[in-house]
Design a protein around this motif. Structure first.
Motif, mmCIF file in Angstrom:
data_model
loop_
_atom_site.group_PDB
_atom_site.id
_atom_site.type_symbol
_atom_site.label_atom_id
_atom_site.label_comp_id
_atom_site.label_asym_id
_atom_site.label_seq_id
_atom_site.Cartn_x
_atom_site.Cartn_y
_atom_site.Cartn_z
ATOM 1 N N LEU A 29 0.859 -1.181 0.000
ATOM 2 C CA LEU A 29 0.000 0.000 0.000
ATOM 3 C C LEU A 29 0.896 1.233 0.000
ATOM 4 C CD1 LEU A 29 -2.717 1.526 0.476
ATOM 5 C CD2 LEU A 29 -2.370 1.153 2.932
ATOM 6 N N ILE A 40 -2.653 0.097 -4.440
ATOM 7 C CA ILE A 40 -2.293 -1.193 -3.844
ATOM 8 C C ILE A 40 -1.686 -2.054 -4.939
ATOM 9 C CG2 ILE A 40 -3.204 -3.335 -2.877
ATOM 10 C CD1 ILE A 40 -5.104 -1.771 -1.196
ATOM 11 N N ASP A 51 -7.208 -5.194 3.892
ATOM 12 C CA ASP A 51 -6.488 -4.096 3.235
ATOM 13 C C ASP A 51 -7.396 -2.886 3.015
ATOM 14 O OD1 ASP A 51 -4.509 -5.977 3.219
ATOM 15 O OD2 ASP A 51 -4.585 -6.365 1.064
ATOM 16 N N VAL A 55 -7.089 1.028 4.325
ATOM 17 C CA VAL A 55 -7.194 2.196 3.436
ATOM 18 C C VAL A 55 -8.173 3.216 4.030
ATOM 19 C CG1 VAL A 55 -8.110 2.962 1.193
ATOM 20 C CG2 VAL A 55 -6.532 1.018 1.303
#
Lengths: 250, 250
Positions: A29, A40, A51, A55
């Motif tokens: 990231l 990503i 993930d 974010v």
């Protein structure tokens, strides 16, 4: 919900390396703290929820879900990330996989104020790209160059000659200080440098002939996930997650 | 054998995070590129050969093999690193473990031109230290503060009240940008920041009373390695590897 602090990681790129313990895949990231745009690289389907939560917590907006190549050992998370975030999927034009954006050698792409350059590094597959981030002295090498190793060349369009040439012409010519971030490591090592691989890579420090001999005699097992992962990855950058794949994350 | 390039990682600390897949432990290598001195934080016995090989390849000289605390889930690599390198072992005076050098709260230690500060952060054990590296905006929190979690307080000298106070007074008061590097993560996440944990840690954002309730009701299994690891770690920083431990790496 997202972090409001403007001071977080000031003067630094927001950078996170993430790991999928089932496929030994590293996902990256990269975020611009000012504009909040992020990308990503090599997301794994089973880790997309982790993930994407990160974010959001970091207050970032996902611009691209990128793959270094059409993986054979896991299903990419790009399709699911597209569904969740509206980001664009990105892969090499040569990969044979569908995506929103196709990259070729030397193409520049950006997030926020940062630029990365795609380097065509075929050999593991025809469509392998490395992503060079000159500003931060980083290169994301996918399965082309691993830490003290390299990707397999005995399936898909693998070619040891082509891989050797890619690494020597495109990666070993980068500044020595460049940190190498691969798509996998199987020994718990997370990064290397161009200088280290130039000196200590047990395969790629050999002559081309020796390298080809090594690669043609590895006698590795047929990849466990390949018959499921490659067909899914061929379309997953563009379409919804195929219904017949149990992603076990909803 | 070691890298000769003086340009490698110039202007940057040499920093490597390493992973032990069996115990989910992160080990950290920090090196001064100029003086070549380095330290290792929380080495794992089974990974010592990997880590010491890397130290040698990078042309570094190991000064300290440090532990954040007396671990219960793996045997420290400090004893074996002492045998291999002649480095000194370091742990908290309050840990109850033997070592060459004992640290207390606010003690400063150095490698090359860099200083780190020991912060007493008891709660998981009495001897838990965090190591604060102000110059690089890093803190190594051991098992005191994990990513979106914290260490257990139901064995050794564990105390949820003491852990809560340690985190809030010693770690959450560091600059928000400080990167948090824990001794473990079980989900493939490698770092966090003080800002993130202040906002998103599901336990430590609660009141003290709620935190104590959470920690006293986790109902976790007895740690598998504790009866082997703690007695070994009590002496392993000072003495040779006990003969009865099969380290499987020779």
């Amino acid at each position: 919900m997202a972090l409001k602090t403007g001071t977080m990681l000031k003067n630094r790129i927001l950078f996170r390396q993430l790991f999928d313990n089932a496929s030994f895949t590293y996902t990256y990231l990269l975020g611009d703290v000012n504009s909040k745009e992020c990308i990503i690289i090599d997301p794994v389907l089973e880790q997309v929820k982790r993930d994407f939560k990160l974010v959001n917590e970091l207050g970032l907006k996902l611009k691209f879900a990128m793959n270094t190549h059409m993986h054979a050992d896991h299903i990419t998370g790009s399709g699911y990330l597209k569904q969740l975030s509206g980001c664009k999927s990105v892969i090499s034009k040569m990969s044979g996989a569908q995506a929103d954006i196709y990259l070729e050698d030397e193409d520049i792409f950006s997030f926020g104020n940062y630029n990365l350059k795609a380097l065509a590094t075929p050999g593991h597959t025809n469509g392998c790209l490395s992503y060079y981030f000159e500003d931060q002295q980083m290169v994301f090498t996918g399965d082309t160059l691993l830490i003290r190793g390299c990707g397999r060349t005995d399936f898909q369009e693998g070619s040891p000659e082509v891989l050797y040439k890619s690494v020597h012409s495109k990666i070993f010519t980068l500044p020595l200080d460049t940190i190498v971030y691969p798509a996998h490591d199987y020994k718990g090592v997370m990064s290397s440098s161009v200088a280290e691989e130039l000196k200590f890579n047990p395969r790629l420090t050999k002559s081309l002939k020796e390298f080809v001999d090594i690669m043609n005699n590895l006698n590795l097992d047929y990849p466990k996930q390949i018959d499921k992962a490659v067909p899914a990855n061929r379309v997953c950058g563009l379409h919804d997650i195929p219904d017949d794949i149990d992603i076990k994350i909803k």
